[in-house]
Design a protein around this motif. Structure first.
Motif, PDB file in Angstrom:
ATOM      1  N   SER A   1       0.830  -1.210   0.000  1.00  0.00           N
ATOM      2  CA  SER A   1       0.000   0.000   0.000  1.00  0.00           C
ATOM      3  C   SER A   1       0.861   1.256   0.000  1.00  0.00           C
ATOM      4  O   SER A   1       0.582   2.218  -0.732  1.00  0.00           O
ATOM      5  CB  SER A   1      -0.930   0.006   1.219  1.00  0.00           C
ATOM      6  OG  SER A   1      -1.794  -1.117   1.201  1.00  0.00           O
ATOM      7  N   LEU A   2       1.905   1.255   0.815  1.00  0.00           N
ATOM      8  CA  LEU A   2       2.801   2.413   0.880  1.00  0.00           C
ATOM      9  C   LEU A   2       3.553   2.610  -0.436  1.00  0.00           C
ATOM     10  O   LEU A   2       3.773   3.742  -0.871  1.00  0.00           O
ATOM     11  CB  LEU A   2       3.788   2.263   2.037  1.00  0.00           C
ATOM     12  CG  LEU A   2       3.192   2.388   3.447  1.00  0.00           C
ATOM     13  CD1 LEU A   2       4.237   2.049   4.501  1.00  0.00           C
ATOM     14  CD2 LEU A   2       2.641   3.805   3.672  1.00  0.00           C
ATOM     15  N   PHE A   3       3.938   1.502  -1.078  1.00  0.00           N
ATOM     16  CA  PHE A   3       4.608   1.614  -2.371  1.00  0.00           C
ATOM     17  C   PHE A   3       3.663   2.200  -3.417  1.00  0.00           C
ATOM     18  O   PHE A   3       4.048   3.073  -4.205  1.00  0.00           O
ATOM     19  CB  PHE A   3       5.117   0.257  -2.847  1.00  0.00           C
ATOM     20  CG  PHE A   3       5.638   0.289  -4.257  1.00  0.00           C
ATOM     21  CD1 PHE A   3       6.873   0.853  -4.537  1.00  0.00           C
ATOM     22  CD2 PHE A   3       4.871  -0.213  -5.303  1.00  0.00           C
ATOM     23  CE1 PHE A   3       7.343   0.914  -5.847  1.00  0.00           C
ATOM     24  CE2 PHE A   3       5.340  -0.164  -6.606  1.00  0.00           C
ATOM     25  CZ  PHE A   3       6.579   0.399  -6.881  1.00  0.00           C
TER      26      PHE A   3
ATOM     27  N   VAL B   1       8.526   8.120   3.009  1.00  0.00           N
ATOM     28  CA  VAL B   1       9.291   7.992   4.248  1.00  0.00           C
ATOM     29  C   VAL B   1       8.848   6.756   5.025  1.00  0.00           C
ATOM     30  O   VAL B   1       9.674   5.969   5.513  1.00  0.00           O
ATOM     31  CB  VAL B   1       9.146   9.259   5.114  1.00  0.00           C
ATOM     32  CG1 VAL B   1       9.784   9.060   6.480  1.00  0.00           C
ATOM     33  CG2 VAL B   1       9.766  10.460   4.409  1.00  0.00           C
ATOM     34  N   LEU B   2       7.536   6.560   5.139  1.00  0.00           N
ATOM     35  CA  LEU B   2       7.016   5.392   5.849  1.00  0.00           C
ATOM     36  C   LEU B   2       7.411   4.096   5.153  1.00  0.00           C
ATOM     37  O   LEU B   2       7.723   3.088   5.804  1.00  0.00           O
ATOM     38  CB  LEU B   2       5.494   5.481   5.966  1.00  0.00           C
ATOM     39  CG  LEU B   2       4.945   6.472   6.994  1.00  0.00           C
ATOM     40  CD1 LEU B   2       3.430   6.574   6.870  1.00  0.00           C
ATOM     41  CD2 LEU B   2       5.326   6.034   8.415  1.00  0.00           C
ATOM     42  N   PHE B   3       7.393   4.105   3.819  1.00  0.00           N
ATOM     43  CA  PHE B   3       7.766   2.923   3.049  1.00  0.00           C
ATOM     44  C   PHE B   3       9.219   2.535   3.337  1.00  0.00           C
ATOM     45  O   PHE B   3       9.535   1.352   3.558  1.00  0.00           O
ATOM     46  CB  PHE B   3       7.571   3.189   1.555  1.00  0.00           C
ATOM     47  CG  PHE B   3       7.999   2.063   0.672  1.00  0.00           C
ATOM     48  CD1 PHE B   3       7.277   0.880   0.628  1.00  0.00           C
ATOM     49  CD2 PHE B   3       9.146   2.176  -0.117  1.00  0.00           C
ATOM     50  CE1 PHE B   3       7.672  -0.174  -0.181  1.00  0.00           C
ATOM     51  CE2 PHE B   3       9.553   1.132  -0.925  1.00  0.00           C
ATOM     52  CZ  PHE B   3       8.815  -0.043  -0.962  1.00  0.00           C
ATOM     53  N   ILE B   4      10.107   3.520   3.359  1.00  0.00           N
ATOM     54  CA  ILE B   4      11.518   3.267   3.654  1.00  0.00           C
ATOM     55  C   ILE B   4      11.672   2.701   5.076  1.00  0.00           C
ATOM     56  O   ILE B   4      12.419   1.736   5.301  1.00  0.00           O
ATOM     57  CB  ILE B   4      12.342   4.554   3.494  1.00  0.00           C
ATOM     58  CG1 ILE B   4      12.347   5.000   2.022  1.00  0.00           C
ATOM     59  CG2 ILE B   4      13.775   4.346   3.992  1.00  0.00           C
ATOM     60  CD1 ILE B   4      12.997   6.341   1.787  1.00  0.00           C
ATOM     61  N   CYS B   5      10.951   3.305   6.025  1.00  0.00           N
ATOM     62  CA  CYS B   5      11.031   2.841   7.424  1.00  0.00           C
ATOM     63  C   CYS B   5      10.539   1.407   7.573  1.00  0.00           C
ATOM     64  O   CYS B   5      11.171   0.596   8.274  1.00  0.00           O
ATOM     65  CB  CYS B   5      10.215   3.772   8.321  1.00  0.00           C
ATOM     66  SG  CYS B   5      10.913   5.436   8.491  1.00  0.00           S
ATOM     67  N   VAL B   6       9.431   1.078   6.932  1.00  0.00           N
ATOM     68  CA  VAL B   6       8.881  -0.279   7.010  1.00  0.00           C
ATOM     69  C   VAL B   6       9.868  -1.290   6.435  1.00  0.00           C
ATOM     70  O   VAL B   6      10.096  -2.365   7.015  1.00  0.00           O
ATOM     71  CB  VAL B   6       7.523  -0.357   6.273  1.00  0.00           C
ATOM     72  CG1 VAL B   6       7.094  -1.817   6.072  1.00  0.00           C
ATOM     73  CG2 VAL B   6       6.453   0.393   7.056  1.00  0.00           C
ATOM     74  N   CYS B   7      10.479  -0.957   5.292  1.00  0.00           N
ATOM     75  CA  CYS B   7      11.427  -1.877   4.659  1.00  0.00           C
ATOM     76  C   CYS B   7      12.655  -2.116   5.530  1.00  0.00           C
ATOM     77  O   CYS B   7      13.188  -3.228   5.582  1.00  0.00           O
ATOM     78  CB  CYS B   7      11.863  -1.327   3.297  1.00  0.00           C
ATOM     79  SG  CYS B   7      10.575  -1.415   2.036  1.00  0.00           S
TER      80      CYS B   7
ATOM     81  N   PRO C   1       5.187  11.742   2.822  1.00  0.00           N
ATOM     82  CA  PRO C   1       4.987  10.938   4.047  1.00  0.00           C
ATOM     83  C   PRO C   1       4.946   9.440   3.769  1.00  0.00           C
ATOM     84  O   PRO C   1       5.479   8.645   4.555  1.00  0.00           O
ATOM     85  CB  PRO C   1       3.638  11.437   4.586  1.00  0.00           C
ATOM     86  CG  PRO C   1       3.473  12.793   4.004  1.00  0.00           C
ATOM     87  CD  PRO C   1       4.107  12.723   2.651  1.00  0.00           C
ATOM     88  N   PHE C   2       4.341   9.043   2.644  1.00  0.00           N
ATOM     89  CA  PHE C   2       4.237   7.623   2.312  1.00  0.00           C
ATOM     90  C   PHE C   2       5.595   7.061   1.894  1.00  0.00           C
ATOM     91  O   PHE C   2       5.916   5.903   2.202  1.00  0.00           O
ATOM     92  CB  PHE C   2       3.211   7.416   1.201  1.00  0.00           C
ATOM     93  CG  PHE C   2       1.848   7.948   1.539  1.00  0.00           C
ATOM     94  CD1 PHE C   2       1.119   7.405   2.586  1.00  0.00           C
ATOM     95  CD2 PHE C   2       1.303   9.006   0.828  1.00  0.00           C
ATOM     96  CE1 PHE C   2      -0.128   7.894   2.910  1.00  0.00           C
ATOM     97  CE2 PHE C   2       0.055   9.510   1.148  1.00  0.00           C
ATOM     98  CZ  PHE C   2      -0.666   8.962   2.198  1.00  0.00           C
TER      99      PHE C   2
ATOM    100  N   SER D   1       3.260   5.802  -2.867  1.00  0.00           N
ATOM    101  CA  SER D   1       4.475   6.497  -3.308  1.00  0.00           C
ATOM    102  C   SER D   1       4.474   6.658  -4.827  1.00  0.00           C
ATOM    103  O   SER D   1       4.801   7.734  -5.354  1.00  0.00           O
ATOM    104  CB  SER D   1       5.721   5.722  -2.868  1.00  0.00           C
ATOM    105  OG  SER D   1       5.772   5.582  -1.461  1.00  0.00           O
ATOM    106  N   LEU D   2       4.081   5.589  -5.517  1.00  0.00           N
ATOM    107  CA  LEU D   2       3.996   5.631  -6.978  1.00  0.00           C
ATOM    108  C   LEU D   2       2.944   6.644  -7.426  1.00  0.00           C
ATOM    109  O   LEU D   2       3.126   7.340  -8.443  1.00  0.00           O
ATOM    110  CB  LEU D   2       3.660   4.246  -7.520  1.00  0.00           C
ATOM    111  CG  LEU D   2       3.500   4.113  -9.036  1.00  0.00           C
ATOM    112  CD1 LEU D   2       4.806   4.483  -9.750  1.00  0.00           C
ATOM    113  CD2 LEU D   2       3.077   2.696  -9.413  1.00  0.00           C
ATOM    114  N   ALA D   3       1.856   6.747  -6.672  1.00  0.00           N
ATOM    115  CA  ALA D   3       0.798   7.708  -7.000  1.00  0.00           C
ATOM    116  C   ALA D   3       1.344   9.133  -7.037  1.00  0.00           C
ATOM    117  O   ALA D   3       0.967   9.934  -7.895  1.00  0.00           O
ATOM    118  CB  ALA D   3      -0.336   7.603  -5.980  1.00  0.00           C
ATOM    119  N   GLY D   4       2.241   9.445  -6.111  1.00  0.00           N
ATOM    120  CA  GLY D   4       2.840  10.777  -6.110  1.00  0.00           C
ATOM    121  C   GLY D   4       3.766  10.990  -7.278  1.00  0.00           C
ATOM    122  O   GLY D   4       3.807  12.069  -7.876  1.00  0.00           O
TER     123      GLY D   4
END
Length: 209
Positions: free
Chosen positions: A14-16, A39-45, A36-37, A19-22
């Protein structure tokens, strides 16, 4: 354990996607509201996967995001119309609306002739049958009006808006052409998320009437 893993993968995907949407967003905010998405995607990974898996996912994701962000104006996955010829049986009027000439149909020209002028030194374009060169994004305009095809006819660049393309579509038997891919339009809608509280706040009072 299975549910936890499924939830982790779901959040990551979902976060990816957000991110792609932006990255593919053609609106005036571009990728701003996707930060924000990302940054969250990087943190989750980095925090919820092993080091090897996390960096692998980040590397592949970075390549995908880079592909869709680089040279967007000539990317047929974002603008599928670039791989199709623009065919018009009616003559089009070149109008100097921006730095380039914009092509208008007779119907559009009749409506706008009070605010724009046709250059008498430029002849009308008849029997148009050309592949677009690229897409020009005037981000200071609403997204539906800010995307223009650029066509080169006899060495001169012309712009064509979606509204002009719609009129040409209606007057021909060819498949309908859209400048922007539908999947891009749907994903870009996610970048309106900051407006959700406003929409909810304005909608709640109407439920009590």
């Amino acid at each position: 354990m299975l549910i936890k893993a499924f939830f982790k993968y779901l959040v990551t995907a979902s976060l990816f996607i957000l991110s792609l949407a932006g990255v593919v967003n053609q609106g005036v905010t571009y990728w701003l509201f996707a930060v924000p998405f990302i940054v969250l995607f990087i943190c989750v990974c980095l925090l919820f996967y092993s080091q090897k898996t996390g960096f692998t996912v980040l590397g592949i994701s970075a390549l995908v995001l880079f592909y869709f962000s680089y040279n967007q104006s000539e990317n047929p996955l974002i603008f599928p119309v670039l791989s199709k010829k623009i065919v018009s049986s009616e003559c089009l009027y070149p109008v100097k609306k921006y730095a380039e000439y914009q092509l208008l149909t007779q119907k559009q020209y009749d409506v706008l002739n009070s605010v724009v002028s046709r250059d008498d030194d430029v002849t009308m374009i008849c029997n148009l049958n050309h592949l677009p060169r690229k897409v020009i994004n005037k981000r200071n305009w609403p997204v539906n009006d800010g995307l223009f095809l650029m066509l080169n006819v006899d060495g001169v660049d012309y712009l064509m808006s979606q509204s002009t393309l719609d009129i040409i579509n209606m007057s021909s038997d060819l498949p309908e052409l859209q400048i922007q891919a539908e999947w891009v339009s749907y994903l870009s809608g996610a970048m309106y998320w900051p407006a959700i509280p406003i929409i909810v706040a304005t909608s709640i009072p109407s439920l009590y009437h």
